[in-house]
Design an enzyme around this catalytic site. Structure first.
Site, PDB file in Angstrom:
ATOM      1  N   THR A   1      11.670   1.145  26.672  1.00 15.79           N
ATOM      2  CA  THR A   1      10.240   1.459  26.742  1.00 15.79           C
ATOM      3  C   THR A   1       9.687   1.297  28.150  1.00 15.79           C
ATOM      4  N   ASP A   2       8.576   1.987  28.421  1.00 14.11           N
ATOM      5  CA  ASP A   2       7.893   1.812  29.711  1.00 14.11           C
ATOM      6  C   ASP A   2       7.220   0.438  29.808  1.00 14.11           C
ATOM      7  N   GLU A   3       7.076  -0.249  28.655  1.00 16.81           N
ATOM      8  CA  GLU A   3       6.331  -1.517  28.674  1.00 16.81           C
ATOM      9  C   GLU A   3       7.047  -2.614  29.460  1.00 16.81           C
TER      10      GLU A   3
ATOM     11  N   TYR B   1      21.583   5.335  -2.927  1.00 16.12           N
ATOM     12  CA  TYR B   1      22.832   4.783  -2.385  1.00 16.12           C
ATOM     13  C   TYR B   1      23.443   3.627  -3.169  1.00 16.12           C
TER      14      TYR B   1
ATOM     15  N   GLU C   1      12.731  -4.069  16.695  1.00 11.15           N
ATOM     16  CA  GLU C   1      11.369  -4.340  16.251  1.00 11.15           C
ATOM     17  C   GLU C   1      10.487  -3.704  17.309  1.00 11.15           C
TER      18      GLU C   1
ATOM     19  N   TYR D   1      -9.350  -1.823  19.822  1.00 12.05           N
ATOM     20  CA  TYR D   1      -9.203  -3.114  20.505  1.00 12.05           C
ATOM     21  C   TYR D   1     -10.033  -3.127  21.795  1.00 12.05           C
TER      22      TYR D   1
ATOM     23  N   TYR E   1       7.246  -8.430  22.706  1.00 13.34           N
ATOM     24  CA  TYR E   1       8.000  -7.185  22.482  1.00 13.34           C
ATOM     25  C   TYR E   1       8.619  -6.693  23.784  1.00 13.34           C
ATOM     26  N   SER E   2       7.788  -6.540  24.823  1.00  8.24           N
ATOM     27  CA  SER E   2       8.337  -5.963  26.057  1.00  8.24           C
ATOM     28  C   SER E   2       9.304  -6.931  26.738  1.00  8.24           C
TER      29      SER E   2
ATOM     30  N   ASN F   1      -7.760   5.132  25.442  1.00  4.49           N
ATOM     31  CA  ASN F   1      -7.717   5.058  23.975  1.00  4.49           C
ATOM     32  C   ASN F   1      -8.948   5.684  23.315  1.00  4.49           C
TER      33      ASN F   1
ATOM     34  N   LYS G   1      12.574  -6.318  25.008  1.00  2.00           N
ATOM     35  CA  LYS G   1      13.180  -5.043  25.417  1.00  2.00           C
ATOM     36  C   LYS G   1      13.715  -5.162  26.860  1.00  2.00           C
TER      37      LYS G   1
ATOM     38  N   ASN H   1       4.586   6.171  25.327  1.00  2.00           N
ATOM     39  CA  ASN H   1       4.171   6.185  23.908  1.00  2.00           C
ATOM     40  C   ASN H   1       4.511   7.506  23.232  1.00  2.00           C
TER      41      ASN H   1
HETATM   42  P1  NAD Z   1      10.442   1.991  14.415  1.00  2.00           P
HETATM   43  O1  NAD Z   1       9.880   0.617  14.256  1.00  2.00           O
HETATM   44  O2  NAD Z   1       9.742   3.147  13.808  1.00  2.00           O
HETATM   45  O3  NAD Z   1      11.946   2.016  13.859  1.00  2.00           O
HETATM   46  C1  NAD Z   1      12.854   0.984  14.115  1.00  2.00           C
HETATM   47  C2  NAD Z   1      14.045   1.170  13.185  1.00  2.00           C
HETATM   48  O4  NAD Z   1      14.996   0.128  13.483  1.00  2.00           O
HETATM   49  C3  NAD Z   1      13.696   1.039  11.703  1.00  2.00           C
HETATM   50  O5  NAD Z   1      14.328   2.053  10.965  1.00  2.00           O
HETATM   51  C4  NAD Z   1      14.247  -0.325  11.327  1.00  2.00           C
HETATM   52  O6  NAD Z   1      14.648  -0.425   9.966  1.00  2.00           O
HETATM   53  C5  NAD Z   1      15.437  -0.445  12.260  1.00  2.00           C
HETATM   54  N1  NAD Z   1      15.811  -1.849  12.504  1.00  2.00           N
HETATM   55  C6  NAD Z   1      14.992  -2.867  12.852  1.00  2.00           C
HETATM   56  N2  NAD Z   1      15.701  -4.007  12.959  1.00  2.00           N
HETATM   57  C7  NAD Z   1      16.994  -3.688  12.700  1.00  2.00           C
HETATM   58  C8  NAD Z   1      18.207  -4.427  12.665  1.00  2.00           C
HETATM   59  N3  NAD Z   1      18.224  -5.754  12.909  1.00  2.00           N
HETATM   60  N4  NAD Z   1      19.359  -3.779  12.383  1.00  2.00           N
HETATM   61  C9  NAD Z   1      19.359  -2.448  12.117  1.00  2.00           C
HETATM   62  N5  NAD Z   1      18.237  -1.708  12.118  1.00  2.00           N
HETATM   63  C10 NAD Z   1      17.061  -2.309  12.403  1.00  2.00           C
HETATM   64  O7  NAD Z   1      10.633   2.175  15.989  1.00  2.00           O
HETATM   65  P2  NAD Z   1      10.432   3.473  16.895  1.00  2.00           P
HETATM   66  O8  NAD Z   1       9.014   3.567  17.279  1.00  2.00           O
HETATM   67  O9  NAD Z   1      11.119   4.608  16.270  1.00  2.00           O
HETATM   68  O10 NAD Z   1      11.250   3.013  18.192  1.00  2.00           O
HETATM   69  C11 NAD Z   1      12.653   3.221  18.280  1.00  2.00           C
HETATM   70  C12 NAD Z   1      13.139   2.700  19.622  1.00  2.00           C
HETATM   71  O11 NAD Z   1      12.477   3.368  20.668  1.00  2.00           O
HETATM   72  C13 NAD Z   1      12.891   1.210  19.829  1.00  2.00           C
HETATM   73  O12 NAD Z   1      13.994   0.676  20.492  1.00  2.00           O
HETATM   74  C14 NAD Z   1      11.651   1.182  20.707  1.00  2.00           C
HETATM   75  O13 NAD Z   1      11.635   0.014  21.505  1.00  2.00           O
HETATM   76  C15 NAD Z   1      11.851   2.415  21.542  1.00  2.00           C
HETATM   77  N6  NAD Z   1      10.619   3.066  22.038  1.00  2.00           N
HETATM   78  C16 NAD Z   1       9.594   3.390  21.172  1.00  2.00           C
HETATM   79  C17 NAD Z   1       8.472   4.061  21.664  1.00  2.00           C
HETATM   80  C18 NAD Z   1       7.338   4.464  20.749  1.00  2.00           C
HETATM   81  O14 NAD Z   1       6.312   4.944  21.241  1.00  2.00           O
HETATM   82  N7  NAD Z   1       7.437   4.314  19.447  1.00  2.00           N
HETATM   83  C19 NAD Z   1       8.386   4.394  23.019  1.00  2.00           C
HETATM   84  C20 NAD Z   1       9.457   4.035  23.877  1.00  2.00           C
HETATM   85  C21 NAD Z   1      10.564   3.386  23.363  1.00  2.00           C
HETATM   86  O1  DAU Z   2       4.637   2.504  25.645  1.00  2.00           O
HETATM   87  C1  DAU Z   2       5.663   2.593  24.711  1.00  2.00           C
HETATM   88  C2  DAU Z   2       5.347   1.716  23.513  1.00  2.00           C
HETATM   89  O2  DAU Z   2       4.315   2.379  22.781  1.00  2.00           O
HETATM   90  C3  DAU Z   2       6.552   1.465  22.622  1.00  2.00           C
HETATM   91  O3  DAU Z   2       7.528   0.764  23.349  1.00  2.00           O
HETATM   92  C4  DAU Z   2       6.142   0.675  21.377  1.00  2.00           C
HETATM   93  O4  DAU Z   2       7.254   0.513  20.518  1.00  2.00           O
HETATM   94  C5  DAU Z   2       5.044   1.446  20.663  1.00  2.00           C
HETATM   95  O5  DAU Z   2       4.591   0.695  19.548  1.00  2.00           O
HETATM   96  C6  DAU Z   2       3.880   1.728  21.608  1.00  2.00           C
HETATM   97  O6  DAU Z   2       3.201   0.508  21.961  1.00  2.00           O
HETATM   98  P1  DAU Z   2       1.596   0.422  22.031  1.00  2.00           P
HETATM   99  O7  DAU Z   2       1.202  -0.985  21.867  1.00  2.00           O
HETATM  100  O8  DAU Z   2       1.085   1.150  23.222  1.00  2.00           O
HETATM  101  O9  DAU Z   2       1.221   1.306  20.709  1.00  2.00           O
HETATM  102  P2  DAU Z   2       0.095   1.097  19.591  1.00  2.00           P
HETATM  103  O10 DAU Z   2       0.087   2.342  18.784  1.00  2.00           O
HETATM  104  O11 DAU Z   2       0.254  -0.206  18.885  1.00  2.00           O
HETATM  105  O12 DAU Z   2      -1.243   1.027  20.429  1.00  2.00           O
HETATM  106  C7  DAU Z   2      -1.656   2.080  21.288  1.00  2.00           C
HETATM  107  C8  DAU Z   2      -2.932   1.638  21.977  1.00  2.00           C
HETATM  108  O13 DAU Z   2      -3.987   1.580  21.005  1.00  2.00           O
HETATM  109  C9  DAU Z   2      -2.856   0.259  22.591  1.00  2.00           C
HETATM  110  O14 DAU Z   2      -3.617   0.234  23.784  1.00  2.00           O
HETATM  111  C10 DAU Z   2      -3.505  -0.645  21.549  1.00  2.00           C
HETATM  112  C11 DAU Z   2      -4.534   0.259  20.911  1.00  2.00           C
HETATM  113  N1  DAU Z   2      -4.798   0.018  19.481  1.00  2.00           N
HETATM  114  C12 DAU Z   2      -3.744  -0.021  18.623  1.00  2.00           C
HETATM  115  C13 DAU Z   2      -3.939  -0.230  17.263  1.00  2.00           C
HETATM  116  C14 DAU Z   2      -2.750  -0.300  16.317  1.00  2.00           C
HETATM  117  C15 DAU Z   2      -6.104  -0.128  19.015  1.00  2.00           C
HETATM  118  O15 DAU Z   2      -7.071  -0.064  19.789  1.00  2.00           O
HETATM  119  N2  DAU Z   2      -6.295  -0.340  17.670  1.00  2.00           N
HETATM  120  C16 DAU Z   2      -5.267  -0.411  16.774  1.00  2.00           C
HETATM  121  O16 DAU Z   2      -5.504  -0.629  15.565  1.00  2.00           O
END
Ligand code: NAD
Ligand code: DAU
Length: 375
Positions: free
Chosen positions: A138-140, A372, A89, A238, A181-182, A280, A185, A210
């Site tokens: 994640t860096d979080e 599928y 998640e 925000y 979340y963090s 932001n 993780k 990010n």
């Molecule tokens: P995402 O939410 O887009 O995708 C997550 C995927 O995991 C989805 O396909 C979902 O169906 C699957 N999933 C969720 N729960 C599951 C379960 N119980 N069993 C099997 N599959 C499940 O996430 P993302 O942004 O692609 O992030 C992927 C990974 O990278 C995560 O571990 C996240 O913490 C990490 N990460 C994300 C970012 C970012 O900026 N998005 C940055 C650093 C690390």
């Molecule tokens: O740093 C890595 C992380 O980056 C990942 O581990 C997470 O999975 C990924 O979701 C992301 O987290 P953030 O919380 O930084 O991403 P988000 O896109 O939700 O938000 C980016 C910034 O923008 C954050 O400071 C919150 C702000 N924001 C976000 C949304 C969705 C707004 O101001 N308005 C918004 O509607």
């Protein structure tokens, strides 16, 4: 035994980053069998991988990573020798509303993957040899940095400083997660390291900043705002929009994962980031300018969509990743300049309105059944 040289399970492959990693591995390694394991939660979208559907070295398994028995059976059946674990998640706002789901998937799901791999690999004559469990984090987990450089002053970037302060997250930084979340993780990272330290399992953890790029679910800032600008809907910023995030193009993350999976040292941790910090509100103004230009509107004319809303509780002020270790030890660096990455990203969302419409209407969830269900 299969004819493939290796069998790699990639969890979360139907998500944003996972789909880029799956595509990269399927394209680059025709001699590997890539098995995408995904539960297909709201964030899982198999349409992200339409272009590789049917490739001989790709298969999909609809499975929950918490389902230990099924994961273990799959590992045995397919002779899995590598795991790249992305399933999670991932959205901070959702974790604030529903922390239980985050603890279940991110903590218990990771533990279940680790334990299944451990039991299978320990049962083999060669044990850990040639095996790898790679956990994507994640860096979080490191918490938040302060903004220490006053607005308008220039940092000493040549000496390693950043535009908002000289403090960066390095791999030795203590964990200080703030959101559910963090916290989840961070807990999963600790379990991965515990399996290395206790059982000698060949694990790797990476902590990335990010990501942005195609196929990101439009709950996250960049795709949400591009879509809202297109439809002239409000842009909910925000707080005062002062928070700083460090942005990396998703394909650069996928390339780093490939490199680290093959060349990284087991038991080690690597940070991944682009040294690309943005406040932001400044990033949002860039998005507006680029989107307006591509849509043929007067550049910046959509700035009146900016709407300041109540801040995210516990909103971390600044993230800034030091990925120096990865570039020094393995020679990785991001391939795209931010301007180029943002231009590509905005164009992708505008050119793929059908993808966006199917996500926002929920139709993307019918794709699995159509492809599928009766196989
Ligand atoms: P995402 O939410 O887009 O995708 C997550 C995927 O995991 C989805 O396909 C979902 O169906 C699957 N999933 C969720 N729960 C599951 C379960 N119980 N069993 C099997 N599959 C499940 O996430 P993302 O942004 O692609 O992030 C992927 C990974 O990278 C995560 O571990 C996240 O913490 C990490 N990460 C994300 C970012 C970012 O900026 N998005 C940055 C650093 C690390
Ligand atoms: O740093 C890595 C992380 O980056 C990942 O581990 C997470 O999975 C990924 O979701 C992301 O987290 P953030 O919380 O930084 O991403 P988000 O896109 O939700 O938000 C980016 C910034 O923008 C954050 O400071 C919150 C702000 N924001 C976000 C949304 C969705 C707004 O101001 N308005 C918004 O509607």
């Amino acid at each position: 035994m299969s004819d493939f040289k290796r069998t790699i399970l990639i969890t979360g492959g139907a998500g944003f980053i996972g789909s880029h990693v799956v595509r990269l591995f399927v394209d680059k390694y025709p001699d590997y069998h890539i098995i995408n394991i995904d539960k297909l939660t709201y964030a899982g979208n198999l349409e992200n991988l339409k272009d590789i559907e049917g490739r001989p070295n790709y298969s999909f398994e609809k499975l929950d990573v918490c389902d230990f028995d099924s994961i273990h059976a799959l590992m045995l059946r397919e002779h899995a020798d590598g795991v790249i674990h992305l399933a999670a998640e991932s959205h901070v706002d959702r974790s604030i509303k529903d922390p239980f789901t985050f603890a279940r998937t991110n903590v218990m799901g990771t533990l279940s993957m680790l334990q299944a791999a451990k039991l299978y690999w320990e049962s083999l004559p060669e044990k850990w040899a040639g095996k790898r469990f790679y956990h994507i984090s994640t860096d979080e987990v490191y918490g938040a940095l302060e903004i220490t450089r006053p607005e308008g002053t220039k940092g000493n970037e040549e000496a390693g400083g950043g535009p908002f302060g000289d403090d960066f997250f390095t791999e030795t930084r203590k964990y200080q997660p703030h959101s559910p979340y963090s916290a989840s993780k961070a807990s999963s990272d600790h379990f991965v390291r515990a399996f290395h330290d206790t059982y000698g399992m060949p694990t790797i953890v990476t902590n990335c900043s990010n990501n942005y790029g195609p196929y990101q679910f439009p709950e996250k800032l960049i795709p949400l705002f591009i879509n809202n600008i297109r439809h002239r809907k409000p842009l909910p910023v925000y707080g005062r929009g002062e928070n700083v995030r460090d942005w990396l193009y998703v394909e650069d993350h996928a390339r780093a994962i490939d490199l680290i999976f093959h060349k990284g040292t087991t038991g080690d941790t690597y940070n991944i980031g682009g040294f690309n910090e943005w406040k932001n509100i400044d990033l949002i103004k860039v998005l507006i300018r680029v989107t307006d230009r591509i849509l043929g509107r007067a550049e910046g004319s959509d700035e009146d969509l900016i709407t300041y809303v109540t801040d995210r509780p516990g909103h971390d002020m600044r993230y800034a990743i030091d990925s120096g270790k990865l570039s020094r030890e393995l020679g990785w660096k991001p391939s795209l300049q931010f301007e180029e990455g943002i231009e590509k990203t905005v164009r992708w969302y505008l050119d793929n309105q059908e993808w966006m419409d199917r996500v926002t209407s929920g139709d993307y969830q019918k794709y699995y059944d159509s492809m599928y269900k009766n196989r």
